[in-house]
Write a protein that holds these residues in place. Structure first.
Motif, PDB file in Angstrom:
ATOM      1  N   TRP A  31      -2.263   9.253  -3.998  1.00  0.00           N
ATOM      2  CA  TRP A  31      -1.598   9.698  -2.646  1.00  0.00           C
ATOM      3  C   TRP A  31      -2.531   9.490  -1.412  1.00  0.00           C
ATOM      4  O   TRP A  31      -2.307   9.793   0.087  1.00  0.00           O
ATOM      5  N   GLY A  32      -3.867   9.539  -1.578  1.00  0.00           N
ATOM      6  CA  GLY A  32      -5.064   9.326  -0.566  1.00  0.00           C
ATOM      7  C   GLY A  32      -4.702   8.553   0.345  1.00  0.00           C
ATOM      8  O   GLY A  32      -5.557   8.435   1.850  1.00  0.00           O
ATOM      9  N   VAL A  33      -3.971   7.275  -0.009  1.00  0.00           N
ATOM     10  CA  VAL A  33      -4.188   5.888   0.938  1.00  0.00           C
ATOM     11  C   VAL A  33      -3.031   6.468   2.413  1.00  0.00           C
ATOM     12  O   VAL A  33      -3.171   6.459   3.866  1.00  0.00           O
ATOM     13  N   GLN A  90       5.792  -1.678   6.447  1.00  0.00           N
ATOM     14  CA  GLN A  90       4.972  -1.803   6.903  1.00  0.00           C
ATOM     15  C   GLN A  90       4.142  -0.919   5.595  1.00  0.00           C
ATOM     16  O   GLN A  90       2.773  -2.172   5.831  1.00  0.00           O
ATOM     17  N   LEU A  91       3.920  -0.094   5.627  1.00  0.00           N
ATOM     18  CA  LEU A  91       2.719   0.904   5.090  1.00  0.00           C
ATOM     19  C   LEU A  91       2.576  -0.018   3.269  1.00  0.00           C
ATOM     20  O   LEU A  91       1.547  -0.279   3.439  1.00  0.00           O
ATOM     21  N   VAL A  92       3.867  -0.318   2.730  1.00  0.00           N
ATOM     22  CA  VAL A  92       3.930  -0.995   1.699  1.00  0.00           C
ATOM     23  C   VAL A  92       3.106  -2.179   1.685  1.00  0.00           C
ATOM     24  O   VAL A  92       2.437  -3.095   0.612  1.00  0.00           O
ATOM     25  N   ASP A  93       3.731  -2.838   3.069  1.00  0.00           N
ATOM     26  CA  ASP A  93       2.731  -4.491   2.611  1.00  0.00           C
ATOM     27  C   ASP A  93       1.253  -4.378   2.824  1.00  0.00           C
ATOM     28  O   ASP A  93       0.537  -5.213   2.522  1.00  0.00           O
ATOM     29  N   TYR A  94       0.558  -3.337   4.182  1.00  0.00           N
ATOM     30  CA  TYR A  94      -0.486  -3.290   4.039  1.00  0.00           C
ATOM     31  C   TYR A  94      -1.514  -3.039   2.565  1.00  0.00           C
ATOM     32  O   TYR A  94      -2.223  -2.466   2.675  1.00  0.00           O
ATOM     33  N   THR A  95      -0.864  -1.517   2.542  1.00  0.00           N
ATOM     34  CA  THR A  95      -0.934  -1.045   0.644  1.00  0.00           C
ATOM     35  C   THR A  95      -1.412  -1.138  -0.852  1.00  0.00           C
ATOM     36  O   THR A  95      -2.044  -1.028  -1.348  1.00  0.00           O
ATOM     37  N   ALA A  96       0.467  -1.583  -0.494  1.00  0.00           N
ATOM     38  CA  ALA A  96       0.878  -1.583  -2.148  1.00  0.00           C
ATOM     39  C   ALA A  96       0.846  -0.858  -3.145  1.00  0.00           C
ATOM     40  O   ALA A  96       1.815  -0.750  -4.271  1.00  0.00           O
ATOM     41  N   GLN A  97       1.002   0.497  -2.313  1.00  0.00           N
ATOM     42  CA  GLN A  97       1.349   1.277  -2.688  1.00  0.00           C
ATOM     43  C   GLN A  97       3.060   1.752  -2.034  1.00  0.00           C
ATOM     44  O   GLN A  97       2.998   2.746  -0.858  1.00  0.00           O
ATOM     45  N   ALA A  98       3.763   1.485  -3.011  1.00  0.00           N
ATOM     46  CA  ALA A  98       5.451   1.532  -2.264  1.00  0.00           C
ATOM     47  C   ALA A  98       5.275   2.903  -2.760  1.00  0.00           C
ATOM     48  O   ALA A  98       6.690   3.662  -2.320  1.00  0.00           O
ATOM     49  N   TYR A  99       5.617   4.078  -4.311  1.00  0.00           N
ATOM     50  CA  TYR A  99       5.979   4.893  -4.821  1.00  0.00           C
ATOM     51  C   TYR A  99       5.409   5.548  -3.578  1.00  0.00           C
ATOM     52  O   TYR A  99       6.432   6.459  -3.060  1.00  0.00           O
ATOM     53  N   GLU A 100       4.334   5.628  -3.087  1.00  0.00           N
ATOM     54  CA  GLU A 100       4.095   6.908  -1.797  1.00  0.00           C
ATOM     55  C   GLU A 100       3.804   6.478  -0.847  1.00  0.00           C
ATOM     56  O   GLU A 100       4.679   7.691  -0.039  1.00  0.00           O
ATOM     57  N   ILE A 111       8.513   7.634  -1.180  1.00  0.00           N
ATOM     58  CA  ILE A 111       8.698   9.029  -1.582  1.00  0.00           C
ATOM     59  C   ILE A 111       8.297  10.129  -0.363  1.00  0.00           C
ATOM     60  O   ILE A 111       9.431  10.913  -0.035  1.00  0.00           O
ATOM     61  N   ALA A 112       7.672   9.717  -0.208  1.00  0.00           N
ATOM     62  CA  ALA A 112       6.915  10.146   1.413  1.00  0.00           C
ATOM     63  C   ALA A 112       8.609   9.854   2.470  1.00  0.00           C
ATOM     64  O   ALA A 112       8.529  11.258   3.408  1.00  0.00           O
ATOM     65  N   VAL A 113       8.412   8.965   2.843  1.00  0.00           N
ATOM     66  CA  VAL A 113      10.052   8.726   3.719  1.00  0.00           C
ATOM     67  C   VAL A 113      11.256   9.450   3.539  1.00  0.00           C
ATOM     68  O   VAL A 113      11.615  10.251   3.630  1.00  0.00           O
ATOM     69  N   THR A 114      11.326   9.774   1.911  1.00  0.00           N
ATOM     70  CA  THR A 114      12.401  10.633   1.357  1.00  0.00           C
ATOM     71  C   THR A 114      11.922  11.747   1.615  1.00  0.00           C
ATOM     72  O   THR A 114      13.273  11.838   2.132  1.00  0.00           O
TER      73      THR A 114
END
Length: 246
Positions: A7-9, A200-210, A213-216
């Motif tokens: 989550w720190g990402v 875009q965040l997923v593309d740069y960090t590969a942290q899809a769940y975080e 979930i934040a967007v949801t």
């Protein structure tokens, strides 16, 4: 599960060199989503109210035009309408108007197209709510307004619409919430709103769940806020003897 939660990402500086964090990206997308949705809702409420009134007018020509508008916008998928407004409509405009639109900064092109498309699409649904509410009112109300010397438009403004809008606050709440959810489709033409920022965040960090979930949670917060606000409006505008009245 081998997924590594981090989550720190969200608080990490973005890797593009911008003076922002990934959470900042999501917040900027949230601001754009709210701005587009509220602007589209204002347009939808104004246009939808006018079209809904026209659908109940005794003039067959006006009622037919309004019915055609509703049928067109309700039967064409929203994503197709976005593509049509962004790629097709500028080519059909007069050359000067089309050139002016194409010379706008890309962000303004995406923004204006999204507001216009989202507003006109939702207006067709609002129009049906307004039409249903007017037709559900006792016929004597319209006759009483005309008997008092009001014109047709004055009867709608002072007699029918004040009651009709109170009746349809609950279904309008659903349409208001849908505006925020439908705004995610604007990302298909390039608008970097909340859902696009998440991808875009997923593309740069590969942290899809975080990311999602934040967007949801962000969408849930928006929708709960809208529902609470509309429930307050409903509670303070209901009329005794009408639907939901005490």
């Amino acid at each position: 599960m081998s997924y590594h939660w981090n989550w720190g990402v969200l608080l990490s500086p973005v890797s593009t060199g911008e003076p922002s964090t990934y959470l900042g990206w999501l917040l900027s997308g949230l601001q754009l989503t709210v701005a587009v949705s509220l602007s589209g809702w204002v347009l939808a409420l104004v246009v939808g109210s006018c079209v809904g009134v026209l659908r109940t007018m005794p003039h067959r020509g006006l009622a037919g035009v309004a019915a055609a508008y509703v049928a067109l916008y309700r039967n064409v998928p929203l994503i197709v309408q976005f593509f049509a407004w962004y790629f097709v409509v500028p080519e059909l405009l007069p050359s000067s108007a089309g050139a002016w639109f194409k010379q706008l900064p890309p962000h303004l092109q995406f923004l204006s197209t999204s507001i216009l498309c989202l507003g006109l699409f939702t207006a067709a649904r609002v129009a049906e709510q307004v039409r249903s509410a007017i037709e559900a009112l006792p016929r004597g109300q319209c006759a009483a307004g005309l008997a008092l010397g009001f014109t047709q438009w004055q009867t709608y403004r002072y007699v029918l619409l004040p009651v009709a809008f109170r009746v349809i606050v609950p279904p309008l709440t659903s349409e208001f919430v849908n505006v925020f959810k439908n705004s995610a489709v604007a990302s298909t033409i390039g608008l970097i709103e909340l859902s696009a920022q998440a991808r875009q965040l997923v593309d740069y960090t590969a942290q899809a769940y975080e990311s999602f979930i934040a967007v949801t949670l962000a969408y849930a917060f928006i929708n709960l806020t809208v529902m609470c606000a509309m429930r307050w409006i409903e509670r303070h505008t209901r009329l005794p003897g009408q639907l939901g009245g005490a």
